[in-house]
Design a protein around this motif. Structure first.
Motif, short mmCIF file in Angstrom:
data_model
loop_
_atom_site.label_atom_id
_atom_site.label_comp_id
_atom_site.label_asym_id
_atom_site.label_seq_id
_atom_site.Cartn_x
_atom_site.Cartn_y
_atom_site.Cartn_z
N PRO A 26 -1.79 71.12 -70.63
CA PRO A 26 -1.57 69.97 -71.50
C PRO A 26 -0.13 69.82 -71.97
CG PRO A 26 -2.89 71.64 -72.61
CD PRO A 26 -2.78 72.06 -71.18
N GLN A 27 0.64 70.93 -71.98
CA GLN A 27 2.00 70.85 -72.54
C GLN A 27 3.07 70.60 -71.49
OE1 GLN A 27 2.33 70.84 -75.78
NE2 GLN A 27 0.12 71.18 -75.92
N PHE A 28 2.69 70.62 -70.21
CA PHE A 28 3.74 70.57 -69.19
C PHE A 28 4.50 69.24 -69.22
CE2 PHE A 28 5.48 70.06 -64.88
CZ PHE A 28 6.28 71.18 -64.86
N ILE A 29 3.75 68.15 -69.37
CA ILE A 29 4.41 66.84 -69.47
C ILE A 29 4.31 66.39 -70.92
CG2 ILE A 29 4.36 64.42 -68.76
CD1 ILE A 29 3.15 65.40 -66.09
N GLN A 30 5.45 66.11 -71.52
CA GLN A 30 5.51 65.69 -72.91
C GLN A 30 5.70 64.17 -72.95
OE1 GLN A 30 5.82 68.16 -75.53
NE2 GLN A 30 5.55 69.75 -73.97
N ASN A 31 5.34 63.57 -74.06
CA ASN A 31 5.69 62.16 -74.18
C ASN A 31 6.28 61.86 -75.54
OD1 ASN A 31 2.93 62.48 -75.16
ND2 ASN A 31 3.00 60.26 -75.48
N VAL A 32 7.11 60.82 -75.53
CA VAL A 32 7.62 60.26 -76.78
C VAL A 32 6.90 58.93 -76.91
CG1 VAL A 32 9.64 59.39 -78.00
CG2 VAL A 32 9.86 61.36 -76.47
N ARG A 33 6.08 58.84 -77.93
CA ARG A 33 5.17 57.70 -78.02
C ARG A 33 5.92 56.37 -77.92
NH1 ARG A 33 -0.08 57.13 -79.32
NH2 ARG A 33 -0.30 59.34 -79.74
N VAL A 85 7.84 55.37 -75.71
CA VAL A 85 9.13 55.41 -75.02
C VAL A 85 8.97 55.91 -73.59
CG1 VAL A 85 11.50 56.25 -75.07
CG2 VAL A 85 10.30 55.82 -77.22
N GLY A 86 8.36 57.08 -73.43
CA GLY A 86 8.21 57.56 -72.07
C GLY A 86 7.79 59.02 -72.00
N TYR A 87 7.98 59.59 -70.82
CA TYR A 87 7.50 60.94 -70.51
C TYR A 87 8.63 61.81 -70.01
CZ TYR A 87 3.02 58.49 -70.55
OH TYR A 87 1.94 57.74 -70.93
N PHE A 88 8.50 63.12 -70.18
CA PHE A 88 9.49 64.05 -69.64
C PHE A 88 8.84 65.42 -69.47
CE2 PHE A 88 10.52 66.66 -73.40
CZ PHE A 88 9.97 65.88 -74.43
N VAL A 89 9.46 66.27 -68.62
CA VAL A 89 9.08 67.67 -68.61
C VAL A 89 10.25 68.42 -69.25
CG1 VAL A 89 7.65 67.51 -66.54
CG2 VAL A 89 10.03 68.20 -66.31
N GLY A 90 9.95 69.50 -69.93
CA GLY A 90 11.01 70.24 -70.58
C GLY A 90 10.87 70.14 -72.09
N THR A 91 11.88 70.60 -72.77
CA THR A 91 11.76 70.67 -74.22
C THR A 91 12.58 69.61 -74.93
OG1 THR A 91 13.49 72.32 -74.12
CG2 THR A 91 11.25 73.14 -74.31
N LYS A 92 13.66 69.14 -74.27
CA LYS A 92 14.51 68.20 -74.99
C LYS A 92 14.59 66.90 -74.23
CE LYS A 92 18.28 70.48 -75.45
NZ LYS A 92 19.61 70.97 -75.66
N PRO A 93 14.01 65.83 -74.74
CA PRO A 93 14.15 64.57 -74.01
C PRO A 93 15.56 64.03 -74.13
CG PRO A 93 13.06 64.17 -76.11
CD PRO A 93 13.30 65.65 -76.01
N GLY A 94 16.05 63.49 -73.02
CA GLY A 94 17.35 62.82 -73.03
C GLY A 94 17.17 61.48 -72.36
N ALA A 95 18.12 60.59 -72.53
CA ALA A 95 17.99 59.28 -71.90
C ALA A 95 18.17 59.44 -70.39
CB ALA A 95 19.05 58.34 -72.45
N SER A 96 17.35 58.75 -69.65
CA SER A 96 17.48 58.77 -68.19
C SER A 96 18.56 57.80 -67.76
CB SER A 96 16.14 58.38 -67.58
OG SER A 96 16.32 57.89 -66.30
N ALA A 97 19.39 58.26 -66.81
CA ALA A 97 20.49 57.38 -66.36
C ALA A 97 19.91 56.22 -65.56
CB ALA A 97 21.45 58.17 -65.49
#
Ligand code: CA
Length: 234
Positions: free
Chosen positions: A213-220, A222-234
């Motif tokens: 359940p933790q592998f893919i994170q989301n920012v409600r 806004v979007g999805y990311f893997v990892g611990t720190k979301p950054g803006a996608s280029a």
């Protein structure tokens, strides 16, 4: 990945599009240089497959210009568009390869070619573009191999559908990069393909079920990311 196919031959175009879609890519297809220019100037693709002999326009009976594809490629590079291009052509003179590569192509494939070879070259170009020497993507105990399309978690095989694989590949190419729902839909669907509402949520749900359940994170919202720190996608 989202691919633009530029090819005026209907049979070749249809078979390439079908084969690439089966691999889980979103494929948009244009058939002349003018349409290719307009599309590339307004939309973003992960990679372009470019036929060299192309008519300048879609007008009925417009003759194929043997260097029509080169004008598309040169125009894209003149706009500082760094999208990877693989040139596909029936011409096999050494001069043509040099001209194509010097015009800014990343690789070159002479027709007829095996679909397996095209797939391998697409992967190699994307790997170089991402600055990766290692063919497989690894993050947090999960490994995804774009060549064999195998995914493992802590060494155990995980079975994914083509679209689940495409979503996971997009996220794992840049851990920490936040991808919006629309960006993920772009990777899944080409023009004219009906986008199933909620499809991205469904694929994310399946991936979390299979990978934890933790592998893919989301920012409600806004979007999805893997990892611990979301950054803006280029
Ligand atoms: Ca052609």
């Amino acid at each position: 990945m989202r691919l633009l196919l530029v090819e005026d031959d209907r049979m070749i175009g249809e078979s390439l599009r079908a084969a690439l879609r089966l691999e889980g890519h979103a494929v948009d297809w244009v058939r002349d240089a003018t349409a290719a220019d307009a599309t590339l100037a307004s939309e973003r693709f992960d990679l372009v497959l470019l036929d060299l002999g192309l008519p300048a326009s879609g007008a009925a009976g417009a003759p194929a210009d043997p260097a029509g594809g080169l004008t598309v490629l040169r125009a894209a590079r003149a706009r500082q568009d760094a999208t990877p291009f693989i040139v596909l052509t029936a011409r096999d003179g050494p001069g043509d390869k040099v001209t194509g590569l010097d015009a800014g192509a990343d690789d070159y494939l002479v027709k007829p070619f095996e679909l397996d070879e095209l797939g391998a070259r697409i992967r190699a170009v994307m790997r170089r573009g991402a600055g990766r020497a290692e063919p497989a993507l690894s993050f947090g105990g999960v490994t995804l191999d774009p060549a064999t399309r195998q995914v493992t978690k802590d060494g155990a095989a995980v079975l994914l559908s083509a679209r689940e694989f495409a979503v996971l590949e997009a996220l794992m190419q840049r851990p920490g990069a936040l991808l919006s729902r629309a960006q993920l839909e772009d990777r899944l669907y080409g023009w004219g393909e009906e986008i199933e509402s909620n499809a991205v949520s469904v694929y994310i749900h399946q991936l979390r079920r299979k990978l934890g359940p933790q592998f893919i994170q989301n920012v409600r919202g806004v979007g999805y990311f893997v990892g611990t720190k979301p950054g803006a996608s280029a």
